[in-house]
Scaffold this motif. Sequence first.
Motif, PDB file in Angstrom:
ATOM      1  N   THR A  17      41.095  49.098  37.799  1.00 21.87           N
ATOM      2  CA  THR A  17      39.788  48.540  37.440  1.00 21.87           C
ATOM      3  C   THR A  17      39.016  49.567  36.627  1.00 21.87           C
ATOM      4  OG1 THR A  17      38.796  49.290  39.521  1.00 21.87           O
ATOM      5  CG2 THR A  17      39.724  47.062  39.467  1.00 21.87           C
ATOM      6  N   HIS A  18      38.205  49.070  35.720  1.00 22.19           N
ATOM      7  CA  HIS A  18      37.524  49.943  34.764  1.00 22.19           C
ATOM      8  C   HIS A  18      36.035  49.600  34.709  1.00 22.19           C
ATOM      9  CE1 HIS A  18      41.663  50.608  33.335  1.00 22.19           C
ATOM     10  NE2 HIS A  18      41.772  49.290  33.305  1.00 22.19           N
ATOM     11  N   GLU A  19      35.226  50.603  34.505  1.00 25.21           N
ATOM     12  CA  GLU A  19      33.796  50.392  34.271  1.00 25.21           C
ATOM     13  C   GLU A  19      33.293  51.416  33.263  1.00 25.21           C
ATOM     14  OE1 GLU A  19      31.231  51.095  37.576  1.00 25.21           O
ATOM     15  OE2 GLU A  19      32.581  52.566  38.478  1.00 25.21           O
ATOM     16  N   LEU A  20      32.185  51.082  32.666  1.00 25.41           N
ATOM     17  CA  LEU A  20      31.589  51.950  31.650  1.00 25.41           C
ATOM     18  C   LEU A  20      30.500  52.791  32.298  1.00 25.41           C
ATOM     19  CD1 LEU A  20      32.256  52.183  28.633  1.00 25.41           C
ATOM     20  CD2 LEU A  20      30.282  50.727  28.161  1.00 25.41           C
ATOM     21  N   VAL A  21      30.672  54.116  32.261  1.00 24.97           N
ATOM     22  CA  VAL A  21      29.705  55.044  32.839  1.00 24.97           C
ATOM     23  C   VAL A  21      29.266  56.024  31.749  1.00 24.97           C
ATOM     24  CG1 VAL A  21      29.288  56.801  34.595  1.00 24.97           C
ATOM     25  CG2 VAL A  21      30.775  54.842  35.116  1.00 24.97           C
ATOM     26  N   ASP A  22      27.990  55.960  31.396  1.00 26.27           N
ATOM     27  CA  ASP A  22      27.440  56.829  30.350  1.00 26.27           C
ATOM     28  C   ASP A  22      28.268  56.756  29.070  1.00 26.27           C
ATOM     29  OD1 ASP A  22      25.435  57.659  32.079  1.00 26.27           O
ATOM     30  OD2 ASP A  22      26.653  59.307  32.871  1.00 26.27           O
ATOM     31  N   GLY A  23      28.674  55.524  28.726  1.00 25.88           N
ATOM     32  CA  GLY A  23      29.387  55.314  27.477  1.00 25.88           C
ATOM     33  C   GLY A  23      30.863  55.623  27.519  1.00 25.88           C
ATOM     34  N   GLU A  24      31.374  56.036  28.651  1.00 26.22           N
ATOM     35  CA  GLU A  24      32.800  56.361  28.765  1.00 26.22           C
ATOM     36  C   GLU A  24      33.439  55.504  29.843  1.00 26.22           C
ATOM     37  OE1 GLU A  24      34.835  60.228  30.462  1.00 26.22           O
ATOM     38  OE2 GLU A  24      34.525  60.493  28.291  1.00 26.22           O
ATOM     39  N   VAL A  25      34.660  55.040  29.573  1.00 26.09           N
ATOM     40  CA  VAL A  25      35.380  54.206  30.537  1.00 26.09           C
ATOM     41  C   VAL A  25      35.898  55.080  31.676  1.00 26.09           C
ATOM     42  CG1 VAL A  25      37.392  52.739  30.917  1.00 26.09           C
ATOM     43  CG2 VAL A  25      36.035  52.493  28.824  1.00 26.09           C
ATOM     44  N   VAL A  26      35.582  54.649  32.887  1.00 28.70           N
ATOM     45  CA  VAL A  26      36.084  55.310  34.093  1.00 28.70           C
ATOM     46  C   VAL A  26      37.002  54.329  34.810  1.00 28.70           C
ATOM     47  CG1 VAL A  26      35.479  56.327  36.315  1.00 28.70           C
ATOM     48  CG2 VAL A  26      34.031  56.735  34.310  1.00 28.70           C
ATOM     49  N   THR A  27      38.223  54.760  35.111  1.00 29.81           N
ATOM     50  CA  THR A  27      39.223  53.902  35.745  1.00 29.81           C
ATOM     51  C   THR A  27      39.351  54.241  37.218  1.00 29.81           C
ATOM     52  OG1 THR A  27      40.481  53.651  33.701  1.00 29.81           O
ATOM     53  CG2 THR A  27      41.655  53.236  35.754  1.00 29.81           C
ATOM     54  N   SER A  28      39.389  53.205  38.046  1.00 27.94           N
ATOM     55  CA  SER A  28      39.617  53.389  39.474  1.00 27.94           C
ATOM     56  C   SER A  28      41.043  52.976  39.819  1.00 27.94           C
ATOM     57  CB  SER A  28      38.636  52.537  40.288  1.00 27.94           C
ATOM     58  OG  SER A  28      38.992  52.575  41.668  1.00 27.94           O
ATOM     59  N   HIS A  29      41.722  53.859  40.570  1.00 20.20           N
ATOM     60  CA  HIS A  29      43.071  53.590  41.059  1.00 20.20           C
ATOM     61  C   HIS A  29      43.065  53.302  42.561  1.00 20.20           C
ATOM     62  CE1 HIS A  29      43.479  56.026  37.389  1.00 20.20           C
ATOM     63  NE2 HIS A  29      44.639  55.411  37.205  1.00 20.20           N
ATOM     64  N   ASP A  30      41.868  53.103  43.120  1.00 19.35           N
ATOM     65  CA  ASP A  30      41.746  52.977  44.573  1.00 19.35           C
ATOM     66  C   ASP A  30      42.472  51.751  45.104  1.00 19.35           C
ATOM     67  OD1 ASP A  30      40.207  55.228  44.433  1.00 19.35           O
ATOM     68  OD2 ASP A  30      38.283  54.226  44.755  1.00 19.35           O
ATOM     69  N   GLN A  31      42.323  50.619  44.415  1.00 22.94           N
ATOM     70  CA  GLN A  31      42.976  49.396  44.883  1.00 22.94           C
ATOM     71  C   GLN A  31      44.491  49.576  44.926  1.00 22.94           C
ATOM     72  OE1 GLN A  31      43.865  45.185  42.829  1.00 22.94           O
ATOM     73  NE2 GLN A  31      41.673  45.649  42.949  1.00 22.94           N
ATOM     74  N   LEU A  32      45.032  50.182  43.893  1.00 21.90           N
ATOM     75  CA  LEU A  32      46.472  50.412  43.839  1.00 21.90           C
ATOM     76  C   LEU A  32      46.911  51.372  44.935  1.00 21.90           C
ATOM     77  CD1 LEU A  32      49.219  50.078  42.525  1.00 21.90           C
ATOM     78  CD2 LEU A  32      48.562  51.798  40.828  1.00 21.90           C
ATOM     79  N   ALA A  33      46.140  52.413  45.170  1.00 23.17           N
ATOM     80  CA  ALA A  33      46.489  53.381  46.206  1.00 23.17           C
ATOM     81  C   ALA A  33      46.542  52.716  47.576  1.00 23.17           C
ATOM     82  CB  ALA A  33      45.477  54.528  46.212  1.00 23.17           C
ATOM     83  N   GLU A  34      45.556  51.894  47.882  1.00 20.63           N
ATOM     84  CA  GLU A  34      45.550  51.209  49.175  1.00 20.63           C
ATOM     85  C   GLU A  34      46.738  50.255  49.292  1.00 20.63           C
ATOM     86  OE1 GLU A  34      42.654  48.347  51.938  1.00 20.63           O
ATOM     87  OE2 GLU A  34      41.970  49.060  49.966  1.00 20.63           O
ATOM     88  N   GLY A  35      47.009  49.530  48.213  1.00 23.80           N
ATOM     89  CA  GLY A  35      48.118  48.580  48.248  1.00 23.80           C
ATOM     90  C   GLY A  35      49.462  49.253  48.390  1.00 23.80           C
TER      91      GLY A  35
END
Length: 809
Positions: free
Chosen positions: A466-484
């Motif tokens: 999952t990705h979100e825009l933080v201060d103009g830069e894309v930040v990716t989360s791998h948390d869902q994948l790690a839990e799965g």
Amino acid sequence: MRLIATAAALASFLSLVPLCAQNDVPEGLLYCAHFDEHSAASWAAGRRAPMAFNPLLPLVEGKFGRAVQLSGRASLSVVADDGNFRNDQGTVEMWVRPDWDGDDGLVHSLFGARVEQGNYLNINKLANGQLGAATGGAGEGTYTRVERDISDWQAGQWHHLATTWGDGKIAFFIDGELVGEEDGAIPPRINPAALIIGNGWDGAIDELAIWSIRRTRAQAPFDLSAPIAAPELGAPETGMTMPPPVTDLDRYAFELPAAARGYHLVPKHYVDELDPAARPEELPEAPELSTFAAAGEWQTVGLTVYATSDLTDLTFAPSALTGPGGASIAADQVQVRLNRRAMQKPRPRVGDEERRPAATLLDPANPIDLPAGHFKEAAITVHVPDGAAPGLYEGSVAIACEGGEATSVPLRVEVLPFTLEPSERKAFGMYYQMDLDPLVRERVRAELQDLRDHHVTRLFSYLALTHELVDGEVVTSHDQLAEGLGLLDEFGFHGEIVVKDGFQQLARLLGHEDVEQGTRGESLIADEAYEGAVERAIRGLDPLRAAYPEFEIVLTHMDEVMGESRRYVFINVARPIRQFPDQRIYITMHTLPQDYVPGATAQLDPWMDLRCYNGHALDLYIQAGGSWEALGEELAAAGDEGWFYYNPHRVWFVAEWSRIINSTYFWTSPLTVHCPYRYRTMRTYPLPFVHNMAYSVMSPMDFVTPIATRNWEGFRLGAQDCWYACMLEDLVAQAHERDVACTEAEAWLEELRGLMPTSDEVQDVTSPDFTNYPVVSKLANDLSGADFERMRRTTAEQIVALREALGAR
């Protein structure tokens, strides 16, 4: 096979559709859910109960009274093809309270009415903050959307949303005000089976209403001051419990001689389909059940009860099986399940009137009533534990009832002197949507165990970056994948796990608007910001690869990419992934004998590594002159791996087909994984209909326990057949290395390979129903349950002989 649908069966089906009083119902209203007491409709022209009644959906404080909370991937499925929806024109309205700010940079889906690829009506909020309603072009027109920027919305605020359609127009309203209206809209061509509310909305919904009236610009369309003026009828009983497993669909259409005990018992091979209009050839006085299996294997035998008297509280109770030297197979390793016949559609997107009765589900063997003239098929599955001593194990299945005599049917299992060895050359996968919501963890754990018990080790998991825009830069989360991955590791999954990379969403966050179907994504080429964000996302997988070395994380961002409307955007989204030569990309594709396919395949080749082929298209490829040898050469030249998905999506796709596809078809092919769509679905409660493209449903008794389809058991039997052949192949290879004679084993393997039809042998298809399935339908026509057992027995004998020759223990 001819099946009988009696008038009583059809009457039973029609009785499931609620007949509600029309008094005090506003003109044009088709469906209304107040959500004050339950998640079913307060009033509906069709079925009130949701397709998948989920007792875990919480009711919270609403705009008026209470509302339903849809968090994460939770959704509400409204039955749409029985009067609750009008595809040619109408209005959908509801109050919504999002739990997110309008500028959160994420996609939130609120409403979907989808008929087929490109033919849909939906409402969603895009990552760029635009909330709107849209229809697809459906191959005839253009994508049409009406939207407004809601970046100023704050979490926790209530808003009224509505969309209207008809006469080629689509309009969208927010808080009673018209956002806009567009021409050229192509709504669903027919009524979809279901409307999906939620599935990523993350918020509360209240006062859901569906109308057959299209609001126009000139009308004052909505009263925002009060709930919809529709009657509240209370919680519906229909759809809350499992119905009794005996109906007129289980009646036999012939006379049988009276039986002293009140019923006849007839053993059968599990994969052979039973025709209710065909009298059994033999009525044995002392029936027996027998099978054979290696350690670690599941085997299933069939037993049919034909009632000649009215039987009540009919029960089946398996005993433990006693083997050599006091060894035993515990009674809890012997499972009895009862066939449920249900009305199924012969193909997707047709009306209820075309439904046919089919042997579909394997219910738990709870006590049932079996009237005279009815039958019930039982499936008895024995699991031979790992390490079981070889030899003959004996036990019984006790049958008791009121109105008939109790009896005991002997059950014998020969345990072979070897353990079934899974082959990584031929592995089994599944499309399975992992739900990581803690509220449903018990169900997910039960389903993962069930998948493993059916030999599945690979998954198209729907786990995502999952990705979100933080201060103009894309930040990716791998948390869902790690839990799965942690959960999958616990249950022994391994190998390739297909993960949704979300790179289209990432591109949208960076302002790219040409990443939808029908566009090309050319703005992504040489975009350093996009390339850098993809690079960071993939490098972020390194800690997970180190923590779970048994998994290969394979990325995917689009499905079904052969057509021009998706091919180019798929390629341009994929370009930065090639910075990582070891990062493989998964796509689904087909081999239909059409002129554009070779060129499209060649164009896609640099951007794909794991090709998952459409199964019925492989049949047509072989019919058109293709072969497994040619496909293998194409894969080798490309350096790609081939999977396939042969989906159970027709009434005539029976357990025997599942067994054939996983064994003869798969084993003789150059493909490495069978990964069909999909493990579980639930169309409605009770269980009168089951979506064809599924192997399991949730029990409506606890919403946890998986209930298998007959195809799911056929899937397991076929996987085991495949591994028998792989074991013998491996032993032949060892024999060659050690100069041990293996002529008989090689000849038998060649005979098994010869079962796969050639192009010439599948030119004539005997049934119009099987036009798209020439290879599998021919194999099913050629083979019977007895043939499968003969092939498995001969293969086992060759395994035992070669193991002895090689000195194996």
